[in-house]
Design a protein around this motif. Structure first.
Motif, PDB file in Angstrom:
ATOM      1  N   LEU A   1      -6.036 -72.664  33.142  1.00 53.05           N
ATOM      2  CA  LEU A   1      -6.903 -73.818  33.379  1.00 53.05           C
ATOM      3  C   LEU A   1      -6.084 -75.061  33.718  1.00 53.05           C
ATOM      4  CD1 LEU A   1      -9.546 -73.318  30.531  1.00 53.05           C
ATOM      5  CD2 LEU A   1      -9.765 -72.758  32.955  1.00 53.05           C
ATOM      6  N   GLY A   2      -4.908 -75.179  33.088  1.00 54.07           N
ATOM      7  CA  GLY A   2      -4.025 -76.298  33.439  1.00 54.07           C
ATOM      8  C   GLY A   2      -3.536 -76.205  34.873  1.00 54.07           C
ATOM      9  N   MET A   3      -3.204 -74.990  35.331  1.00 50.28           N
ATOM     10  CA  MET A   3      -2.791 -74.805  36.719  1.00 50.28           C
ATOM     11  C   MET A   3      -3.915 -75.144  37.689  1.00 50.28           C
ATOM     12  SD  MET A   3       0.362 -73.863  36.919  1.00 50.28           S
ATOM     13  CE  MET A   3       1.688 -73.116  35.974  1.00 50.28           C
ATOM     14  N   ILE A   4      -5.126 -74.767  37.312  1.00 51.70           N
ATOM     15  CA  ILE A   4      -6.273 -75.088  38.168  1.00 51.70           C
ATOM     16  C   ILE A   4      -6.452 -76.602  38.260  1.00 51.70           C
ATOM     17  CG2 ILE A   4      -8.782 -74.918  38.349  1.00 51.70           C
ATOM     18  CD1 ILE A   4      -8.582 -72.137  37.171  1.00 51.70           C
ATOM     19  N   ASN A   5      -6.274 -77.295  37.135  1.00 48.98           N
ATOM     20  CA  ASN A   5      -6.381 -78.765  37.157  1.00 48.98           C
ATOM     21  C   ASN A   5      -5.293 -79.391  38.019  1.00 48.98           C
ATOM     22  OD1 ASN A   5      -8.617 -78.854  35.446  1.00 48.98           O
ATOM     23  ND2 ASN A   5      -7.358 -78.863  33.604  1.00 48.98           N
ATOM     24  N   VAL A   6      -4.080 -78.824  37.947  1.00 45.26           N
ATOM     25  CA  VAL A   6      -2.992 -79.343  38.785  1.00 45.26           C
ATOM     26  C   VAL A   6      -3.314 -79.155  40.264  1.00 45.26           C
ATOM     27  CG1 VAL A   6      -0.581 -78.989  39.431  1.00 45.26           C
ATOM     28  CG2 VAL A   6      -1.224 -79.054  37.020  1.00 45.26           C
ATOM     29  N   GLU A   7      -3.849 -77.978  40.597  1.00 48.99           N
ATOM     30  CA  GLU A   7      -4.201 -77.717  41.991  1.00 48.99           C
ATOM     31  C   GLU A   7      -5.303 -78.657  42.462  1.00 48.99           C
ATOM     32  OE1 GLU A   7      -5.646 -73.961  44.809  1.00 48.99           O
ATOM     33  OE2 GLU A   7      -5.370 -73.714  42.653  1.00 48.99           O
ATOM     34  N   GLN A   8      -6.306 -78.866  41.622  1.00 47.31           N
ATOM     35  CA  GLN A   8      -7.381 -79.781  41.999  1.00 47.31           C
ATOM     36  C   GLN A   8      -6.872 -81.213  42.139  1.00 47.31           C
ATOM     37  OE1 GLN A   8     -10.297 -79.112  38.928  1.00 47.31           O
ATOM     38  NE2 GLN A   8     -11.206 -77.360  39.983  1.00 47.31           N
ATOM     39  N   ASN A   9      -5.972 -81.616  41.250  1.00 48.05           N
ATOM     40  CA  ASN A   9      -5.401 -82.960  41.353  1.00 48.05           C
ATOM     41  C   ASN A   9      -4.608 -83.119  42.643  1.00 48.05           C
ATOM     42  OD1 ASN A   9      -6.478 -83.716  38.881  1.00 48.05           O
ATOM     43  ND2 ASN A   9      -4.639 -83.143  37.729  1.00 48.05           N
ATOM     44  N   GLY A  10      -3.894 -82.039  43.071  1.00 48.21           N
ATOM     45  CA  GLY A  10      -3.164 -82.112  44.329  1.00 48.21           C
ATOM     46  C   GLY A  10      -4.089 -82.282  45.520  1.00 48.21           C
ATOM     47  N   ILE A  11      -5.235 -81.597  45.497  1.00 47.32           N
ATOM     48  CA  ILE A  11      -6.200 -81.725  46.587  1.00 47.32           C
ATOM     49  C   ILE A  11      -6.790 -83.135  46.613  1.00 47.32           C
ATOM     50  CG2 ILE A  11      -8.406 -80.900  47.466  1.00 47.32           C
ATOM     51  CD1 ILE A  11      -7.700 -78.158  46.316  1.00 47.32           C
ATOM     52  N   ILE A  12      -7.131 -83.642  45.444  1.00 49.03           N
ATOM     53  CA  ILE A  12      -7.690 -85.000  45.372  1.00 49.03           C
ATOM     54  C   ILE A  12      -6.658 -86.027  45.831  1.00 49.03           C
ATOM     55  CG2 ILE A  12      -8.554 -86.755  43.781  1.00 49.03           C
ATOM     56  CD1 ILE A  12      -9.814 -84.494  42.163  1.00 49.03           C
ATOM     57  N   LYS A  13      -5.379 -85.774  45.520  1.00 50.72           N
ATOM     58  CA  LYS A  13      -4.334 -86.700  45.942  1.00 50.72           C
ATOM     59  C   LYS A  13      -4.239 -86.753  47.462  1.00 50.72           C
ATOM     60  CE  LYS A  13      -0.044 -85.478  45.597  1.00 50.72           C
ATOM     61  NZ  LYS A  13       1.283 -85.111  45.035  1.00 50.72           N
ATOM     62  N   ILE A  14      -4.382 -85.591  48.110  1.00 52.10           N
ATOM     63  CA  ILE A  14      -4.327 -85.573  49.574  1.00 52.10           C
ATOM     64  C   ILE A  14      -5.473 -86.381  50.173  1.00 52.10           C
ATOM     65  CG2 ILE A  14      -4.606 -84.074  51.585  1.00 52.10           C
ATOM     66  CD1 ILE A  14      -2.986 -81.990  50.158  1.00 52.10           C
ATOM     67  N   PHE A  15      -6.665 -86.206  49.623  1.00 50.03           N
ATOM     68  CA  PHE A  15      -7.796 -86.987  50.129  1.00 50.03           C
ATOM     69  C   PHE A  15      -7.586 -88.479  49.897  1.00 50.03           C
ATOM     70  CE2 PHE A  15     -10.173 -82.922  49.856  1.00 50.03           C
ATOM     71  CZ  PHE A  15     -10.739 -82.937  51.122  1.00 50.03           C
ATOM     72  N   SER A  16      -6.988 -88.833  48.769  1.00 52.95           N
ATOM     73  CA  SER A  16      -6.737 -90.254  48.485  1.00 52.95           C
ATOM     74  C   SER A  16      -5.733 -90.834  49.467  1.00 52.95           C
ATOM     75  CB  SER A  16      -6.233 -90.419  47.044  1.00 52.95           C
ATOM     76  OG  SER A  16      -7.180 -89.929  46.112  1.00 52.95           O
ATOM     77  N   VAL A  17      -4.679 -90.041  49.768  1.00 53.15           N
ATOM     78  CA  VAL A  17      -3.672 -90.517  50.717  1.00 53.15           C
ATOM     79  C   VAL A  17      -4.274 -90.667  52.110  1.00 53.15           C
ATOM     80  CG1 VAL A  17      -1.538 -89.869  51.898  1.00 53.15           C
ATOM     81  CG2 VAL A  17      -1.721 -89.612  49.416  1.00 53.15           C
ATOM     82  N   VAL A  18      -5.085 -89.688  52.522  1.00 56.75           N
ATOM     83  CA  VAL A  18      -5.720 -89.769  53.845  1.00 56.75           C
ATOM     84  C   VAL A  18      -6.615 -91.001  53.932  1.00 56.75           C
ATOM     85  CG1 VAL A  18      -7.383 -88.656  55.375  1.00 56.75           C
ATOM     86  CG2 VAL A  18      -5.575 -87.303  54.298  1.00 56.75           C
ATOM     87  N   ALA A  19      -7.364 -91.264  52.856  1.00 62.14           N
ATOM     88  CA  ALA A  19      -8.236 -92.452  52.856  1.00 62.14           C
ATOM     89  C   ALA A  19      -7.415 -93.730  52.940  1.00 62.14           C
ATOM     90  CB  ALA A  19      -9.097 -92.452  51.599  1.00 62.14           C
ATOM     91  N   ALA A  20      -6.268 -93.761  52.223  1.00 59.65           N
ATOM     92  CA  ALA A  20      -5.422 -94.959  52.270  1.00 59.65           C
ATOM     93  C   ALA A  20      -4.776 -95.135  53.636  1.00 59.65           C
ATOM     94  CB  ALA A  20      -4.343 -94.856  51.188  1.00 59.65           C
ATOM     95  N   VAL A  21      -4.456 -94.024  54.313  1.00 64.80           N
ATOM     96  CA  VAL A  21      -3.827 -94.119  55.641  1.00 64.80           C
ATOM     97  C   VAL A  21      -4.811 -94.657  56.672  1.00 64.80           C
ATOM     98  CG1 VAL A  21      -2.923 -92.722  57.546  1.00 64.80           C
ATOM     99  CG2 VAL A  21      -2.073 -92.361  55.223  1.00 64.80           C
ATOM    100  N   PHE A  22      -6.052 -94.222  56.610  1.00 67.44           N
ATOM    101  CA  PHE A  22      -7.026 -94.627  57.627  1.00 67.44           C
ATOM    102  C   PHE A  22      -7.745 -95.934  57.282  1.00 67.44           C
ATOM    103  CE2 PHE A  22      -6.624 -90.151  58.747  1.00 67.44           C
ATOM    104  CZ  PHE A  22      -6.578 -90.225  60.123  1.00 67.44           C
ATOM    105  N   LEU A  23      -7.490 -96.481  56.131  1.00 64.81           N
ATOM    106  CA  LEU A  23      -8.163 -97.731  55.769  1.00 64.81           C
ATOM    107  C   LEU A  23      -7.706 -98.921  56.614  1.00 64.81           C
ATOM    108  CD1 LEU A  23     -10.176 -99.132  53.916  1.00 64.81           C
ATOM    109  CD2 LEU A  23      -8.323 -99.434  52.243  1.00 64.81           C
ATOM    110  N   PRO A  24      -6.386 -99.197  56.795  1.00 68.89           N
ATOM    111  CA  PRO A  24      -5.979-100.340  57.637  1.00 68.89           C
ATOM    112  C   PRO A  24      -6.458-100.235  59.089  1.00 68.89           C
ATOM    113  CG  PRO A  24      -4.164 -99.624  56.242  1.00 68.89           C
ATOM    114  CD  PRO A  24      -5.216 -98.584  56.127  1.00 68.89           C
ATOM    115  N   PRO A  25      -6.335 -99.047  59.756  1.00 73.43           N
ATOM    116  CA  PRO A  25      -6.877 -98.985  61.129  1.00 73.43           C
ATOM    117  C   PRO A  25      -8.382 -99.230  61.179  1.00 73.43           C
ATOM    118  CG  PRO A  25      -5.374 -97.147  60.750  1.00 73.43           C
ATOM    119  CD  PRO A  25      -5.592 -97.805  59.425  1.00 73.43           C
ATOM    120  N   THR A  26      -9.078 -98.763  60.172  1.00 70.24           N
ATOM    121  CA  THR A  26     -10.524 -99.004  60.138  1.00 70.24           C
ATOM    122  C   THR A  26     -10.812-100.488  59.991  1.00 70.24           C
ATOM    123  OG1 THR A  26     -10.854 -96.830  59.117  1.00 70.24           O
ATOM    124  CG2 THR A  26     -12.664 -98.401  58.960  1.00 70.24           C
TER     125      THR A  26
END
Length: 251
Positions: free
Chosen positions: A180-205
């Motif tokens: 379950l801890g590994m699953i949480n780590v994997e989910q946190n990694g996916i959420i981190k990618i979405f957060s980074v993508v949102a931060a990258v596209f925020l200034p151009p927007t």
């Protein structure tokens, strides 16, 4: 008693032993492997027992041996599961552990947990049987001492197997928490990618939103290089966060 230990879903079934004189009767609706194995052995070596008490002692020993084999198989399976969890990179996007792997690990842990629970229930039933049966043997003068010794030995083996089953149960709980801890780590990694993508596209927007406003006096609208400049600003504002995140080790 435990039956169908090798099936996808292990089960337990009730068996009644009826001892009448020198005969032993078993009342059952299943065919556990220890009974068929012991019956085959008796057909080849009829001299190993001559009374119902000896047959019952032999059946109890056969059940104990079968449970010991099942626990050994559970231990080997849990070792394999442990290696599949910890001998790979940390779970996450691009790592060696995938969601499919973790799902199969959860399925394996669930089956082993059911198997260990059924084993402990069987060991408890055998302990109660021996505890009830020994005083009866002690009251009979014709009962061989060897049968009582075999039952006492089987009770000691059952006690050791109970400790083994308790250890495997604790290991299953540990591996379940780790999975379950590994699953949480994997989910946190996916959420981190979405957060980074949102931060990258925020200034151009933000830049595109500014120049998308319909005000009458906007000096950049009349510039010949206004459009290339806005495109360049959006590219620069998107690239700089990516460089920053890579330097921080977030990507």
């Amino acid at each position: 008693i435990l039956v169908h230990a090798d099936a996808p879903i292990p089960k337990s079934a009730s068996i009644t032993f009826i001892l009448v004189g020198t005969s032993l009767i078993t009342l059952r609706y299943v065919e556990p492997r220890p009974i068929s194995t012991y019956a085959t052995r008796l057909l080849r070596q009829q001299e190993i027992c001559s009374t119902g008490e000896e047959v019952l002692a032999g059946l109890i020993e056969a059940f104990v041996d079968r449970i010991a084999d099942v626990l050994e198989k559970v231990a080997l399976d849990l070792d394999h599961v442990s290696q599949s969890i910890f001998d790979k990179p940390t779970a996450g996007p691009g790592s060696g552990t995938t969601s499919t792997d973790l799902q199969s690990v959860l399925n394996s842990l669930g089956r082993n947990n059911d198997l260990v629970s059924t084993v402990r229930e069987s060991l408890l039933s055998l302990t109660r049987l021996i505890r009830f049966y020994l005083p009866t043997l002690a009251a009979g003068d014709k009962t061989p001492t060897e049968v009582r010794n075999r039952l006492n030995s089987a009770r000691g083996d059952i006690s050791s197997l109970n400790e083994h089953a308790s250890f495997e149960s604790q290991k299953i709980n540990f591996l379940l928490d780790a999975t379950l801890g590994m699953i949480n780590v994997e989910q946190n990694g996916i959420i981190k990618i979405f957060s980074v993508v949102a931060a990258v596209f925020l200034p151009p927007t933000l830049i595109a939103s500014i120049y998308g406003m319909n005000f009458q006096f906007m000096p950049e609208l009349s510039w010949l290089s206004g459009y290339p400049m806005s495109i360049g600003l959006m590219i620069v504002s998107a690239v700089r966060p990516v460089i920053y995140f890579r330097r921080k080790g977030w990507l």
